[in-house]
Design an enzyme around this catalytic site. Structure first.
Site, PDB file in Angstrom:
ATOM      1  N   CYS A 248       0.890  -1.186   0.000  1.00  0.00           N
ATOM      2  CA  CYS A 248       0.000   0.000   0.000  1.00  0.00           C
ATOM      3  C   CYS A 248       0.915   1.219   0.000  1.00  0.00           C
ATOM      4  CB  CYS A 248      -0.908   0.000   1.220  1.00  0.00           C
ATOM      5  SG  CYS A 248      -1.798  -1.550   1.504  1.00  0.00           S
ATOM      6  N   ALA A 250       1.505   4.352  -1.972  1.00  0.00           N
ATOM      7  CA  ALA A 250       1.447   5.793  -2.265  1.00  0.00           C
ATOM      8  C   ALA A 250       1.442   6.629  -0.979  1.00  0.00           C
ATOM      9  CB  ALA A 250       0.201   6.110  -3.091  1.00  0.00           C
ATOM     10  N   CYS A 374      -1.067   4.560  10.754  1.00  0.00           N
ATOM     11  CA  CYS A 374      -0.913   5.874  11.385  1.00  0.00           C
ATOM     12  C   CYS A 374      -2.150   6.166  12.232  1.00  0.00           C
ATOM     13  CB  CYS A 374      -0.676   6.965  10.348  1.00  0.00           C
ATOM     14  SG  CYS A 374      -1.897   7.010   9.024  1.00  0.00           S
TER      15      CYS A 374
END
Length: 437
Positions: A248, A250, A374
Site C-alpha cells: 500500500c 502511495a 498511522c
C-alpha cells in the site's frame, strides 16, 4: 473562509487545500502565516468555538458559511492577540455583506458585539468531566471515550493536550547522497532551528519553515516524511539484495526509504502497489527525484489481489502500511477527528485483515511481514495483528527492531507511538516472521 468551507463541505484535506490556496494567491509571509494559523486554528478548536458561540446563536439555524465565518472571527478574538477586534468585526461584516444580505451582516456583527461585551462562557460550566475534556480539546466524545477505555484517563489527557499544537516540519535525508549532518549544515542558514530527529536516525526537524520549497528538495536531497513514519524501513532489517513488496505504497515515502537500503546491481528491488494509477505515477516521480528509480517498480493494483499476481514465497520482506482511520495524524490533519466515526473502526479492520491475508503467502520462510498504521486505535492495530496470527500459525510476532531505542514506546512487542510521546504522528509497527508450517 473559502479554505475552511472546502475542508468542511467537500471533505478536502486541510493541508492540501491550504497549500493550493497559498500557491494561487501571492501573499507576503506575514499574511500567509496568519491565514495558516486561522485555518488550522478554526479546525483544531471547532467544538470549543461552537460552545463559545452557542449562547449567542441560540437555536438559530446557520448556513455553513455563516458558521465558518463566526468561528473564524471568534478564533481570532479568543486565541490571537495581535489582530485588533475592530479589524475582525470589519472583515467579518464585509464578508457577510458580499456573501449574504444586509440582515446577515447585521446578525454577524450583533453576535460578535455581544460576545465582546459578555465574554465567552466558561468551560467550567460543563459538569460532566469527560464532556468538558471533549469540548476543551475539541475532540468528539466517542473518540475521547475510546482513548480512555484503551489508554486510561491520564494518558488520554496527555494525548489531547498536544493534538491542537502545531506539528513540526520533518524531512527524511536521502542518505544515498549525504549524511544527516551534512544536509543540516547546508540548510541551517535558511532554517536556523533545524535539528536531528530524536526518534528517526535519518530525520531532521524544524519548528517552522517551508522546507518543501527549498531547492534541495527538488534535487532529491531529502523528502518530506513524519519522524514516526521514518521508523518503518529501518525496522524491516533490509539487505542490499532483498526483494521487497510494499503493498500500500502511495505516495512513496516508505517505498523510497526501503529503496535506499537496496542495491539494484545485487538484485535488490521494491515492488510498490497502489490501487490508483495517478498515485502510482506519484510513487515513480518521487523515486526518480531521489535517484532511486532503478530499484523501484510501481504497479497499479489492489493489494488484496497480490496473491493472484506474484509467486508464493517470492519476497524477503513485505510491508503492509494499511489504509486506516488516520487518527494518529490529527495534529497535521485536524479535520480527521470530526470526519471519522465509530463505525470506521468496525469496517477498516476487515480491509486491513484482508490485505494481510492476501500477502501472507508471498513472504519467504524466514522472511518478515511488517504491518504499520498511522492510527491510535487498538481495533486497527493490536486486534488486527492478533486476528492475523490466530489465522496463520506459520507466523509469529517478534519485537519490532528499533523499539529498544525509544523509552516512550508502547505495546511491545509492537511499537506504538502517541503524539504526546515525542511530538510525532501517532504510529504503530508490528513485525511478523514467517516460520513455516
Amino acid at each position: 473562509m473559502t479554505v475552511l468551507e472546502k475542508v468542511e463541505k467537500q471533505g478536502s484535506y486541510s493541508n492540501l487545500t491550504l497549500d493550493a490556496t497559498l500557491k494561487k494567491y501571492t501573499l507576503d509571509p506575514r499574511d500567509a502565516h496568519l491565514l495558516t494559523n486561522i485555518v488550522y486554528g478554526v479546525i483544531q478548536h471547532r467544538l470549543t468555538l461552537d460552545f463559545y458561540l452557542a449562547p449567542f446563536v441560540k437555536n438559530r439555524k446557520l448556513d455553513a458559511w455563516v458558521r465558518v465565518l463566526l468561528e473564524g472571527a471568534v478564533y481570532q478574538m479568543v486565541y490571537l492577540d495581535k489582530v485588533p477586534e475592530r479589524a475582525i468585526f470589519y472583515d467579518a461584516t464585509e464578508i457577510a455583506k458580499r456573501r449574504g444580505k444586509l440582515g446577515v451582516a447585521k446578525f454577524v456583527t450583533a453576535i460578535l458585539r455581544n460576545l465582546q461585551r459578555q465574554g465567552v462562557p466558561s468551560l467550567d460550566t460543563i459538569k460532566d468531566p469527560i464532556d468538558r475534556l471533549s469540548i476543551e480539546s475539541s475532540t468528539p466524545r466517542w473518540l475521547v471515550d475510546m482513548l480512555i477505555n484503551e489508554q486510561g484517563l491520564e494518558k488520554t489527557q496527555s494525548i489531547l493536550s498536544v493534538i491542537n499544537q502545531p506539528a513540526s516540519a520533518s524531512i527524511r535525508v536521502n542518505t544515498q547522497k549525504h549524511t544527516v549532518a551534512q544536509l543540516q549544515e547546508q540548510l541551517v542558514d535558511r532554517f536556523p532551528e533545524i535539528v536531528p530527529s530524536k526518534v528517526a536516525p535519518a530525520g531532521l526537524v524544524s519548528p517552522g519553515g517551508h522546507l518543501a520549497g527549498a531547492p534541495e528538495f527538488e534535487y532529491g536531497m531529502f523528502t518530506m516524511q513524519d519522524e514516526s513514519s521514518m521508523l518503518v524501513a529501518p525496522s524491516m532489517t533490509l539487505k542490499p539484495n532483498f526483494e521487497v513488496l510494499d503493498a500500500c505504497a502511495a505516495p512513496g515515502g516508505k517505498t523510497t526509504h526501503i529503496a535506499e537500503y537496496l542495491d539494484e546491481a545485487a538484485g535488490g528491488k521494491v515492488v510498490a502497489l497502489d490501487l490508483h494509477p495517478h498515485k502510482v505515477k506519484l510513487i515513480a516521480k518521487n523515486a526518480a527525484r531521489l535517484g532511486l528509480a532503478d530499484r523501484v517498480d510501481a504497479w497499479a493494483m489492489d493489494a488484496r489481489e497480490a496473491q493472484d499476481t506474484f509467486a508464493p514465497a517470492s519476497f524477503d520482506r513485505v510491508l503492509v502500511d494499511a489504509p486506516c482511520s488516520g487518527l494518529g495524524l490529527i495534529r497535521r490533519k485536524p479535520e480527521i477527528k470530526y470526519e471519522k466515526k465509530p463505525e470506521d473502526l468496525q469496517h477498516l479492520p476487515e480491509i486491513q485483515g484482508a490485505i494481510l491475508n492476501s500477502v501472507a503467502g508471498l513472504v519467504k520462510v524466514g522472511g518478515r511481514l511488517t504491518y504499520s498504521t498511522c492510527t491510535m486505535a487498538k481495533a486497527e492495530n493490536q486486534n488486527v495483528v492478533a486476528a492475523f496470527l490466530a489465522a496463520h500459525p506459520d507466523y509469529h510476532q517478534i519485537p519490532t527492531p528499533g523499539l529498544e531505542r525509544l523509552d516512550k514506546a508502547h505495546s511491545a512487542p509492537a511499537l506504538q507511538l502517541f503524539p504526546d510521546d515525542y511530538g510525532t504522528d501517532g504510529f504503530f509497527i508490528a513485525t511478523l516472521e514467517r516460520i513455516g508450517e
